[in-house]
Design a protein around this motif. Sequence first.
Motif, short mmCIF file in Angstrom:
data_model
loop_
_atom_site.label_atom_id
_atom_site.label_comp_id
_atom_site.label_asym_id
_atom_site.label_seq_id
_atom_site.Cartn_x
_atom_site.Cartn_y
_atom_site.Cartn_z
N PRO A 83 0.85 -1.20 0.00
CA PRO A 83 0.00 0.00 0.00
C PRO A 83 0.89 1.24 0.00
CG PRO A 83 -0.73 -1.57 1.67
CD PRO A 83 0.56 -2.09 1.14
N ASN A 84 0.48 2.29 -0.72
CA ASN A 84 1.28 3.51 -0.81
C ASN A 84 0.69 4.60 0.10
OD1 ASN A 84 -0.61 5.23 -2.36
ND2 ASN A 84 -0.35 3.70 -3.97
N PRO A 85 1.30 5.77 0.17
CA PRO A 85 0.79 6.81 1.08
C PRO A 85 -0.67 7.21 0.79
CG PRO A 85 3.03 7.33 0.42
CD PRO A 85 2.62 6.15 -0.40
N GLY A 86 -1.15 7.01 -0.44
CA GLY A 86 -2.56 7.30 -0.75
C GLY A 86 -3.47 6.31 -0.03
N HIS A 87 -3.14 5.01 -0.10
CA HIS A 87 -3.92 4.01 0.64
C HIS A 87 -3.88 4.32 2.14
CE1 HIS A 87 -2.72 1.45 -2.94
NE2 HIS A 87 -4.02 1.22 -2.92
N ALA A 88 -2.68 4.63 2.64
CA ALA A 88 -2.53 4.87 4.09
C ALA A 88 -3.38 6.07 4.51
CB ALA A 88 -1.06 5.11 4.42
N ARG A 114 -5.36 -4.10 3.05
CA ARG A 114 -4.04 -4.19 3.69
C ARG A 114 -3.67 -2.88 4.37
NH1 ARG A 114 -0.12 -6.54 -0.73
NH2 ARG A 114 1.44 -5.86 0.78
N ALA A 115 -4.15 -1.74 3.83
CA ALA A 115 -3.85 -0.45 4.45
C ALA A 115 -4.67 -0.23 5.72
CB ALA A 115 -4.12 0.68 3.46
N GLY A 116 -5.82 -0.94 5.84
CA GLY A 116 -6.60 -0.84 7.08
C GLY A 116 -8.03 -0.34 6.92
N ASN A 117 -8.50 -0.09 5.69
CA ASN A 117 -9.91 0.32 5.54
C ASN A 117 -10.82 -0.86 5.81
OD1 ASN A 117 -8.57 2.50 3.43
ND2 ASN A 117 -10.36 3.26 4.55
N GLU A 238 0.32 11.67 -3.34
CA GLU A 238 0.88 12.94 -2.88
C GLU A 238 -0.21 13.82 -2.28
OE1 GLU A 238 3.05 14.57 -6.20
OE2 GLU A 238 4.24 12.73 -6.34
N ILE A 239 -1.39 13.83 -2.93
CA ILE A 239 -2.45 14.75 -2.49
C ILE A 239 -3.18 14.26 -1.23
CG2 ILE A 239 -4.69 15.73 -3.20
CD1 ILE A 239 -3.46 16.15 -5.95
N LEU A 240 -3.52 12.98 -1.19
CA LEU A 240 -4.31 12.50 -0.04
C LEU A 240 -3.62 12.74 1.31
CD1 LEU A 240 -5.90 9.27 -1.59
CD2 LEU A 240 -7.14 11.29 -0.76
N PRO A 241 -2.30 12.48 1.44
CA PRO A 241 -1.68 12.75 2.75
C PRO A 241 -1.76 14.22 3.14
CG PRO A 241 -0.27 11.31 1.43
CD PRO A 241 -1.37 11.80 0.51
N LEU A 242 -1.79 15.14 2.15
CA LEU A 242 -1.87 16.57 2.47
C LEU A 242 -3.22 16.92 3.11
CD1 LEU A 242 -0.28 18.12 -0.75
CD2 LEU A 242 0.80 17.74 1.48
N LEU A 243 -4.25 16.12 2.80
CA LEU A 243 -5.57 16.39 3.37
C LEU A 243 -5.60 16.14 4.88
CD1 LEU A 243 -7.90 14.83 0.65
CD2 LEU A 243 -7.45 17.25 1.06
N LEU A 244 -4.60 15.42 5.37
CA LEU A 244 -4.59 15.06 6.80
C LEU A 244 -3.76 16.02 7.64
CD1 LEU A 244 -4.15 11.23 6.24
CD2 LEU A 244 -6.16 12.36 7.19
N GLU A 245 -3.01 16.90 6.96
CA GLU A 245 -2.15 17.82 7.71
C GLU A 245 -2.99 18.88 8.43
OE1 GLU A 245 0.76 19.43 5.06
OE2 GLU A 245 1.81 17.51 4.91
N SER A 246 -2.57 19.28 9.62
CA SER A 246 -3.28 20.26 10.47
C SER A 246 -4.79 20.07 10.40
CB SER A 246 -2.95 21.72 10.09
OG SER A 246 -1.90 21.84 9.22
N TRP A 247 -5.23 18.88 10.63
CA TRP A 247 -6.65 18.48 10.53
C TRP A 247 -7.48 19.22 11.55
CZ3 TRP A 247 -9.29 14.76 7.51
CH2 TRP A 247 -10.50 14.29 8.01
#
Length: 247
Positions: A83-88, A114-117, A238-247
Motif C-alpha cells: 500500500p502507498n501513502p494514498g492508501h494509508a 491491507r492499508a486498514g480500511n 501525494e495529495i491524499l496525505p496533504l488532506l490530513l495535515e493540520s486536521w
Amino acid sequence: MLDAINAGIDSLRAALRESKAVVALTGAGVSAESGIPTFRGAGGLWRSFRPEQLATPEAFARDPRLVWEWYDWRRGVICRAEPNPGHAALAEIERRKGGGFTVITQNVDGLHDRAGNRRLVKLHGDIWRTRCVECGTVTLNHDVPLTVIPPHCPCDGLLRPDVIWFGEALSALEWEGAVEAARHADLFMLIGTSAMVYPAAGLVELGHEAGARVAIINPETTPFSERAQWRLEGAAGEILPLLLESW
Ligand code: BJW
Ligand code: ZN
C-alpha cells in the motif's frame, strides 16, 4: 498551478472535516504508485492486452488457461506491491471519521484492506478469491504462482477469479451498499479512476444528484470534471496525505 492546488487542498480538507457522510470511489490510479499498472492510458493493461480476450466470461469459457495465466501474472505483481501513502491516508481518514467514511473501490488488488480500511465496498470483486463455476463456492487463495493452471474445486468444477468481467452483473450486496452510501453522501471523492466503466461511474452521478459536493483527485481530466467543485490534478499518493495535515 501549485497555489491553485494548495488552495484546493485547504478547502477540501475543511469540507472533509465538516462532512458527515463521505464516499471515496477509487480506481486503478490509487494503486499506480504501488507499481500496479492501470487499465487505460499510457502503460495501461489495455494497451498490451485486449479486454475481450481476458476480462469477459466468453474469454474464460473459450480459454480458461490463458485467462488464468494473465491473472497469475497480475497476482504476482500485486503480491510484491505495498500500500502507498494514498492508501494509508484513506485508512487514516476512516479512523478519524469512523462511520462517516466509506471507500467504494473498483480495485481487486486488496491494497485498501491491507492499508486498514474496513468500511469498504469491493465493486469488482477480489483477485485473491476464487469462485467455482459449478458449485459457486468462494475461497480465499493466496498462492503465487498458482500450483495448477487452471485450478479446480474439490467438486471438480473449474475455478475462476472472483472478479467482475465486462458484461457481468455486480454482486447485488456490494452494489446496494454502494448505492446506499452514494445516495447519503454529502461529499463524494473520485480518486484515481477514469470513471468510464459503468455502473460504477454512475455512483458519482447518483451522489451529485442527491446533493453531494464532488472532489476529483486525478492527474488527468475525467467525464465528471465539469461537475466537480474540487479538481486536484496530481497523484493520489501525494495529495491524499496533504488532506490530513493540520486536521
Ligand atoms: C491516477 C494516478 C495516480 C493514474 N493518482 N490517479 C458500451 C459498450 C460495451 C459495454 C458497455 C457500454 N456501455 C456500458 C457498458 C458496460 C460495461 C462498461 O462500462 N463498459 C465501458 C468501458 C464502456 N460495464 C460492464 O460490463 C459492467 N457490467 C454491467 O454493465 O453489467 C450489466 C448487467 C446487468 C445485469 C445482468 C448482466 C449484466 C461490468 C464492468 C466490470 C469491469 N471489470 C474490470 C476488470 C475487473 C477485474 C480485474 O481487475 O481483472 O474492472 S475492467 C477495469 O476497468 C477494472 C476496473 O475496476 C475498471 C475501471 O478502471 P479504473 O479503475 O477507472 O482504471 P483506469 O485505468 O481506467 O483509470 C485509471 C485512472 O487513474 C486514470 O484516469 C489516470 O489518469 C489515473 N491515475 N495514476 C491518481 N498516481
Ligand atoms: Zn465446486
